[in-house]
Design a protein around this motif. Sequence first.
Motif, short mmCIF file in Angstrom:
data_model
loop_
_atom_site.label_atom_id
_atom_site.label_comp_id
_atom_site.label_asym_id
_atom_site.label_seq_id
_atom_site.Cartn_x
_atom_site.Cartn_y
_atom_site.Cartn_z
N SER A 94 26.35 -11.13 13.92
CA SER A 94 26.21 -9.74 14.29
C SER A 94 24.68 -9.29 13.80
O SER A 94 24.39 -8.64 14.74
N GLN A 95 24.26 -9.93 12.98
CA GLN A 95 22.89 -9.63 12.62
C GLN A 95 21.65 -10.13 13.57
O GLN A 95 20.65 -9.46 13.70
N LYS A 98 20.71 -6.99 15.68
CA LYS A 98 19.88 -6.08 14.77
C LYS A 98 18.38 -7.00 14.92
O LYS A 98 17.30 -6.36 15.11
N LYS A 101 17.04 -6.66 18.60
CA LYS A 101 17.16 -5.14 19.01
C LYS A 101 17.82 -5.06 20.28
O LYS A 101 17.38 -4.43 21.35
N LYS A 185 18.06 3.50 18.29
CA LYS A 185 17.86 3.35 16.86
C LYS A 185 19.13 3.50 16.09
O LYS A 185 19.35 2.84 15.03
N LEU A 188 21.96 0.92 16.59
CA LEU A 188 21.40 -0.39 15.85
C LEU A 188 21.42 -0.46 14.41
O LEU A 188 21.67 -1.47 13.60
N SER A 189 21.13 0.65 13.90
CA SER A 189 21.57 0.77 12.30
C SER A 189 22.74 0.94 11.75
O SER A 189 23.18 0.61 10.80
N ILE A 191 24.93 -1.40 13.20
CA ILE A 191 25.48 -2.89 12.94
C ILE A 191 25.49 -3.51 11.69
O ILE A 191 24.66 -3.23 10.77
#
Length: 191
Positions: A94-95, A98, A101, A185, A188-189, A191
């Motif tokens: 899942s990273q 991030k 993006k 943003k 995304l933070s 995740i």
Amino acid sequence: MKIDENFGWTKHIDYVSNKLRILLCKFYQLSFKIPKDVLKCIYLALVDSIVSYALDCYGLSFKTHIDKIEALQIRFLKLLVDKKTQRKCQNDYSQLFKILKVLPVSLKHKYLLAMNNHGSTEHITQHQHGIGTRMVTQGKYEIPRVNNFYGGRTLTKQLPKLLNDLPTEIRDETNKARFSRLLKKHLLSKI
């Protein structure tokens, strides 16, 4: 869009999954021939558009159905990064969302829901009562009570819940372009 007789989204999600599987084969072949940045543009043009089409409708489906598409999304994203990054993210793919993006399907649904209803008050109501509670002073929205699982997945329940979870500076933003940037943003933070 594929809708069954029970107005469920299983057929549509299976249809999207099958389209993505076919595209994944072609995408894999392209990954050896073109640069990663061009491949990401192709991902955004083809894969993201297929996933995003009607996502604000079928995104309210069961999490297990959405997870099918998210698993396919991860397989695409693994092709967009180099081997070193793949090994680094091996325990938690899942990273990759991030790093690249790109929003996963579950968060993309929330993004589209907020963007499509930005500035609209059709499905939301502010807390309105004479007592100065924290909900009123923080500008939170009223979340309607529901009696069953279906009611919990409706837009009138999900939209105020989503907006209440956002920080105040994002929720109160009137400029749609800035709202979009801040919202993406913020998601995304998470995740």
